[in-house]
Design a protein around this motif. Structure first.
Motif, short mmCIF file in Angstrom:
data_model
loop_
_atom_site.label_atom_id
_atom_site.label_comp_id
_atom_site.label_asym_id
_atom_site.label_seq_id
_atom_site.Cartn_x
_atom_site.Cartn_y
_atom_site.Cartn_z
N LEU A 45 40.31 -6.46 7.32
CA LEU A 45 41.02 -5.20 7.50
C LEU A 45 41.33 -4.50 6.18
O LEU A 45 41.62 -3.31 6.15
N GLU A 46 41.27 -5.24 5.08
CA GLU A 46 41.57 -4.68 3.77
C GLU A 46 40.40 -3.87 3.22
O GLU A 46 40.58 -2.99 2.38
N LYS A 47 39.21 -4.19 3.66
CA LYS A 47 38.01 -3.51 3.15
C LYS A 47 37.42 -2.66 4.27
O LYS A 47 36.96 -3.19 5.29
N ARG A 48 37.46 -1.34 4.09
CA ARG A 48 37.00 -0.43 5.14
C ARG A 48 35.96 0.55 4.60
O ARG A 48 35.93 0.84 3.41
N ARG A 49 35.16 1.08 5.52
CA ARG A 49 34.16 2.09 5.14
C ARG A 49 34.28 3.32 6.03
O ARG A 49 34.71 3.23 7.18
N ARG A 50 33.90 4.44 5.47
CA ARG A 50 33.91 5.69 6.23
C ARG A 50 32.73 5.75 7.19
O ARG A 50 31.68 5.14 6.94
N LEU A 51 32.89 6.52 8.24
CA LEU A 51 31.76 6.81 9.11
C LEU A 51 30.89 7.87 8.43
O LEU A 51 31.40 8.74 7.71
N LYS A 52 29.61 7.81 8.66
CA LYS A 52 28.71 8.81 8.12
C LYS A 52 28.51 9.91 9.17
O LYS A 52 27.79 9.72 10.15
N ILE A 53 29.21 11.02 8.98
CA ILE A 53 29.08 12.15 9.92
C ILE A 53 27.88 12.99 9.50
O ILE A 53 27.86 13.58 8.42
N VAL A 54 26.87 13.04 10.35
CA VAL A 54 25.61 13.70 10.01
C VAL A 54 25.69 15.20 10.27
O VAL A 54 25.24 16.02 9.46
N LYS A 55 26.23 15.59 11.41
CA LYS A 55 26.35 17.00 11.78
C LYS A 55 27.80 17.33 12.10
O LYS A 55 28.59 16.45 12.45
N ALA A 111 35.65 17.07 33.56
CA ALA A 111 34.63 17.98 33.01
C ALA A 111 34.73 18.05 31.49
O ALA A 111 33.71 18.10 30.80
N ALA A 112 35.96 18.03 30.97
CA ALA A 112 36.17 18.08 29.51
C ALA A 112 35.64 16.80 28.85
O ALA A 112 35.01 16.86 27.79
N SER A 113 35.89 15.65 29.49
CA SER A 113 35.39 14.38 28.95
C SER A 113 33.86 14.37 28.92
O SER A 113 33.24 13.92 27.94
N GLN A 114 33.24 14.86 29.99
CA GLN A 114 31.78 14.93 30.05
C GLN A 114 31.23 15.90 29.01
O GLN A 114 30.20 15.64 28.36
N PHE A 115 31.94 17.02 28.82
CA PHE A 115 31.55 18.00 27.80
C PHE A 115 31.53 17.35 26.43
O PHE A 115 30.59 17.52 25.64
N MET A 116 32.59 16.58 26.11
CA MET A 116 32.68 15.93 24.81
C MET A 116 31.55 14.91 24.63
O MET A 116 30.97 14.79 23.55
N ALA A 117 31.22 14.18 25.70
CA ALA A 117 30.12 13.21 25.64
C ALA A 117 28.79 13.93 25.36
O ALA A 117 27.96 13.46 24.57
N ASN A 118 28.61 15.09 26.00
CA ASN A 118 27.39 15.89 25.79
C ASN A 118 27.31 16.39 24.35
O ASN A 118 26.23 16.41 23.75
N VAL A 119 28.45 16.83 23.79
CA VAL A 119 28.48 17.34 22.42
C VAL A 119 28.10 16.24 21.44
O VAL A 119 27.31 16.44 20.51
N ILE A 120 28.67 15.04 21.64
CA ILE A 120 28.37 13.90 20.75
C ILE A 120 26.88 13.59 20.77
O ILE A 120 26.26 13.39 19.72
N GLU A 121 26.30 13.57 21.97
CA GLU A 121 24.89 13.20 22.09
C GLU A 121 23.96 14.30 21.60
O GLU A 121 23.03 14.04 20.81
N SER A 122 24.20 15.54 22.02
CA SER A 122 23.27 16.62 21.69
C SER A 122 23.35 17.05 20.23
O SER A 122 22.35 17.46 19.65
N SER A 123 24.52 16.94 19.63
CA SER A 123 24.67 17.37 18.24
C SER A 123 24.20 16.31 17.25
O SER A 123 23.92 16.61 16.09
N GLU A 124 24.11 15.05 17.73
CA GLU A 124 23.75 13.93 16.86
C GLU A 124 24.67 13.88 15.64
O GLU A 124 24.25 13.66 14.51
N MET A 125 25.96 14.13 15.90
CA MET A 125 26.95 14.16 14.82
C MET A 125 27.10 12.82 14.13
O MET A 125 27.47 12.75 12.95
N LEU A 126 26.78 11.76 14.86
CA LEU A 126 26.92 10.41 14.33
C LEU A 126 25.76 9.57 14.84
O LEU A 126 25.46 9.59 16.03
N GLN A 127 25.09 8.87 13.94
CA GLN A 127 24.00 7.99 14.36
C GLN A 127 24.60 6.69 14.89
O GLN A 127 25.26 5.96 14.15
#
Length: 277
Positions: free
Chosen positions: A181-191, A104-120
């Motif tokens: 591996l030497e050149k990295r970029r940050r994720l763009k967190i939207v929400k 249930a916790a794993s499903q909750f986290m999946a729902n949060v990721i999708e509904s919040s659109e925290m990351l495109q």
């Protein structure tokens, strides 16, 4: 004497505190436990965070792997959350496959990721229809004392903000990916979604951030997720008695205030790390 009363009549023991508008651990009814956050704690992960909410402790590691996009989303990548509640975190969990609460916790986290659109998920695409990133977000509870959803949500958000993806180019001659591996970029967190959990005792007394014992004794539980704009992203109510519209609005208002507190904490931790580098 008090210890015996607590063991024999745990609900009455808690009621004796609640009627005085306090709780057995000394907190006020709507007071959250001390929250601490540490990021970058797993050196082998692409991003990580450790969260302590009172005694409840959750660590999240993000591992990025190359994958093929789905036919339905050729220009998108994937985010796969998983919550583990092992026996080492509490005697109430048993060895073996994930139990009902972990699922249930794993499903909750999946729902949060999708509904919040925290990351495109489009940002995880490397080459449309050919190559993308799949982010495996594994959250493990190291010590369980209630309210694991709030801790997991914060650990996930902080770990994703800490994640750095290596540069990938597709070799024109071999058509195979080359990872730098030497050149990295940050994720763009939207929400920035933040969870706030509540329990209701005797259908009337509301408390926030319940301990494991308070969760077991309550008549109703609710977790509310909001973002920095005060937008309601998700709700999770695992059974219990029904809640009125007024009470729900009260929870949403408190969750919005909690979101602001947590976002300040994240900014403070990130700032302290960048200033020492």
């Amino acid at each position: 004497m008090a210890a015996g009363f607590k063991t024999a009549e745990p609900l009455e023991y808690h009621r004796s505190f609640l009627k005085e508008n306090c709780r057995p651990d000394g907190r006020e009814l709507l007071e959250f436990r001390t929250t601490t956050l540490n990021i970058g704690s797993i050196s082998t992960a692409d991003g990580s965070a450790l969260v302590k909410l009172g005694n409840t402790t959750v660590i999240c590691g993000v591992k990025a792997e190359l994958a093929n996009p789905s036919v339905e989303g050729p220009g998108k990548g994937f985010i796969v959350p998983n919550v583990d509640l092992p026996p080492l975190c509490s005697s109430q969990f048993r060895p073996g496959p994930p139990g009902e609460q972990a699922q249930a916790a794993s499903q909750f986290m999946a729902n949060v990721i999708e509904s919040s659109e925290m990351l495109q998920t489009e940002d995880l695409c490397i080459e449309r229809g050919k190559l993308c990133w799949c982010l495996y977000c594994d959250m493990m509870c190291l010590d369980y004392d209630g309210n694991v959803l709030d801790a997991c949500t914060l650990a996930l958000l902080a770990a994703l903000k800490n994640t750095r993806l290596p540069e990938v180019v597709i070799n024109a001659d071999t058509c195979s990916p080359e990872v730098n591996l030497e050149k990295r970029r940050r994720l763009k967190i939207v929400k920035h979604p933040v969870a706030a959990s509540f329990c209701v005792f005797d259908d009337s007394i509301v408390i926030t951030d319940p301990t494991a014992e308070e969760e077991q004794l309550s008549t109703s539980q609710l977790t509310v997720v909001t973002d920095e704009e005060g937008r309601l992203c998700s709700m999770h109510k695992p059974g219990g008695t029904s809640l009125s519209g007024e009470r729900l609005q009260e929870f949403i208002n408190r969750a919005t205030a909690r979101q602001k507190e947590i976002q300040k904490l994240i900014k403070k931790v990130i700032k302290s790390i960048t200033s020492t580098k």
